[in-house]
Enzyme design. Sequence first.
Site, PDB file in Angstrom:
ATOM      1  N   ASP A 262      36.835  66.511  50.176  1.00 61.16           N
ATOM      2  CA  ASP A 262      36.188  65.835  49.043  1.00 61.16           C
ATOM      3  C   ASP A 262      37.182  64.993  48.256  1.00 61.16           C
ATOM      4  O   ASP A 262      38.316  65.416  48.018  1.00 61.16           O
ATOM      5  CB  ASP A 262      35.563  66.877  48.103  1.00 61.16           C
ATOM      6  CG  ASP A 262      34.418  67.643  48.742  1.00 61.16           C
ATOM      7  OD1 ASP A 262      33.930  67.222  49.806  1.00 61.16           O
ATOM      8  OD2 ASP A 262      34.008  68.669  48.168  1.00 61.16           O
ATOM      9  N   GLU A 275      39.388  68.504  47.083  1.00 59.72           N
ATOM     10  CA  GLU A 275      39.462  69.814  47.734  1.00 59.72           C
ATOM     11  C   GLU A 275      39.051  69.709  49.200  1.00 59.72           C
ATOM     12  O   GLU A 275      38.412  68.744  49.610  1.00 59.72           O
ATOM     13  CB  GLU A 275      38.562  70.835  47.024  1.00 59.72           C
ATOM     14  CG  GLU A 275      37.091  70.470  47.079  1.00 59.72           C
ATOM     15  CD  GLU A 275      36.159  71.670  46.856  1.00 59.72           C
ATOM     16  OE1 GLU A 275      36.588  72.818  47.069  1.00 59.72           O
ATOM     17  OE2 GLU A 275      34.996  71.437  46.501  1.00 59.72           O
ATOM     18  N   GLY A 281      28.979  73.276  55.237  1.00 62.13           N
ATOM     19  CA  GLY A 281      27.588  73.530  55.610  1.00 62.13           C
ATOM     20  C   GLY A 281      27.215  72.834  56.915  1.00 62.13           C
ATOM     21  O   GLY A 281      27.655  71.718  57.193  1.00 62.13           O
TER      22      GLY A 281
HETATM   23  N1  LIG Z   1      38.799  65.867  38.129  1.00 63.05           N
HETATM   24  C1  LIG Z   1      37.489  65.648  38.223  1.00 63.05           C
HETATM   25  N2  LIG Z   1      36.952  64.485  37.760  1.00 63.05           N
HETATM   26  C2  LIG Z   1      35.619  64.247  37.836  1.00 63.05           C
HETATM   27  N3  LIG Z   1      34.727  65.117  38.347  1.00 63.05           N
HETATM   28  C3  LIG Z   1      35.188  66.289  38.835  1.00 63.05           C
HETATM   29  C4  LIG Z   1      36.586  66.621  38.811  1.00 63.05           C
HETATM   30  N4  LIG Z   1      36.738  67.850  39.343  1.00 63.05           N
HETATM   31  C5  LIG Z   1      35.502  68.273  39.697  1.00 63.05           C
HETATM   32  N5  LIG Z   1      34.573  67.342  39.393  1.00 63.05           N
HETATM   33  C6  LIG Z   1      33.117  67.436  39.632  1.00 63.05           C
HETATM   34  O1  LIG Z   1      32.747  68.797  39.802  1.00 63.05           O
HETATM   35  C7  LIG Z   1      32.285  69.036  41.146  1.00 63.05           C
HETATM   36  C8  LIG Z   1      32.796  70.390  41.648  1.00 63.05           C
HETATM   37  O2  LIG Z   1      34.182  70.438  41.591  1.00 63.05           O
HETATM   38  P1  LIG Z   1      35.092  70.909  42.802  1.00 63.05           P
HETATM   39  O3  LIG Z   1      36.496  70.820  42.350  1.00 63.05           O
HETATM   40  O4  LIG Z   1      34.736  70.174  44.040  1.00 63.05           O
HETATM   41  O5  LIG Z   1      34.700  72.455  42.923  1.00 63.05           O
HETATM   42  P2  LIG Z   1      33.681  73.248  43.889  1.00 63.05           P
HETATM   43  O6  LIG Z   1      34.550  74.039  44.803  1.00 63.05           O
HETATM   44  O7  LIG Z   1      32.933  74.120  42.944  1.00 63.05           O
HETATM   45  O8  LIG Z   1      32.852  72.250  44.626  1.00 63.05           O
HETATM   46  C9  LIG Z   1      32.829  67.871  41.952  1.00 63.05           C
HETATM   47  O9  LIG Z   1      32.051  67.649  43.104  1.00 63.05           O
HETATM   48  C10 LIG Z   1      32.744  66.731  40.931  1.00 63.05           C
HETATM   49  O10 LIG Z   1      31.413  66.246  40.787  1.00 63.05           O
HETATM   50 MG   LIG Z   2      33.536  70.585  45.760  1.00 59.29          MG
END
Ligand SMILES: Nc1ncnc2c1ncn2[C@@H]1O[C@H](COP(=O)(O)OP(=O)(O)O)[C@@H](O)[C@H]1O
Ligand SMILES: [Mg+2]
Length: 311
Positions: A262, A275, A281
């Site tokens: 991602d 990440e 999925g």
């Molecule tokens: N630094 C960031 N800036 C903007 N949006 C973020 C950021 N970190 C997370 N998000 C938002 O939150 C969602 C989930 O965060 P993520 O780090 O991917 O954790 P998870 O493992 O729960 O998917 C991301 O898909 C994005 O939409």
């Molecule tokens: Mg995520």
Amino acid sequence: MTETVVLLGGESEEREISIQSGRNIAEALKTAGIEADVYDWDPSRMQDFLGKGYRRVFIALHGGSGENGTVQAMLDLAGVAYTGVRMRAASICMDKLLSKTIVSKRTDVPVPGCVTLGVREAREMLSRADHDWREVIEAVGLPMIVKPARNGSSVGVTLVERASEIDGAVRAACLSDDEIVMFEQYIRGHELTVAMLNGKALGVCQIIPKNKFYDYDAKYNRDDTEYLTPSSLGEAFDRELCARAEKVACALDCMSGVVRIDFLADESLESYFLEVNTVPGMTSHSLVPKIARYAGYEFPELCRMILEMAH
Ligand SMILES: Nc1ncnc2c1ncn2[C@@H]1O[C@H](COP(=O)(O)OP(=O)(O)O)[C@@H](O)[C@H]1O
Ligand SMILES: [Mg+2]
């Protein structure tokens, strides 16, 4: 006897999705001419599972012991071949802070700026009547994202726009005693994911959530989230993103099976690593099968190729 098994279900919050992924995979393998059992993973019945004597395991467990390296370690000890990344890569990718740190040390792929606090420190901070978050705000700015380093499905993730919202966001991110709370620079712009097969990028999917970010609701409840493959950001953008994803996969040793990486891109189209999902999925609605199909791989063929790489 059948020597191949699809391991599904498990104990994590993503159990139901895993059952759908696993059944879908078993059916696809059958179409590809490979007989496979399915087994509902339960850590307390490890002996029962190992007693079945399977020789190849297709891991379809999302979250929990199936994605954090524990199941992989068990299979390593038992000498059973399995799909996907090895134990160490799985456990590193389960930790967003660790994986980000490695990517920023080993590659030139940007990562969002961040500061962190252990749950114990965070709770102590909250308990002090005169506490403030000035240092955190100075380091990452506002808006910011507050999230746990070791959870998934957007659980405990908060977009913070005002300093007064940080206390609540930190409480939401303190999901367990061994969590780390990340305060991350907010990247405003575009949400993207790259599907990878054996270390090579298959293509990009752009996710357009109708909420402010891709939260739990947008992932599992709403049906108005848009998914575009290729992205709407142009061929050159997608090509560069795929190149970045390949650097990330190499740095984190995610070179076997499918993983999904991602990214977020800001308004000037600079992309940041977010990440890696090491067991993405594989349901009929999932992004990996969709991107793979665009790249020319039908689902049964994709599953066969993943299984062939099991070692
Ligand atoms: N630094 C960031 N800036 C903007 N949006 C973020 C950021 N970190 C997370 N998000 C938002 O939150 C969602 C989930 O965060 P993520 O780090 O991917 O954790 P998870 O493992 O729960 O998917 C991301 O898909 C994005 O939409
Ligand atoms: Mg995520």
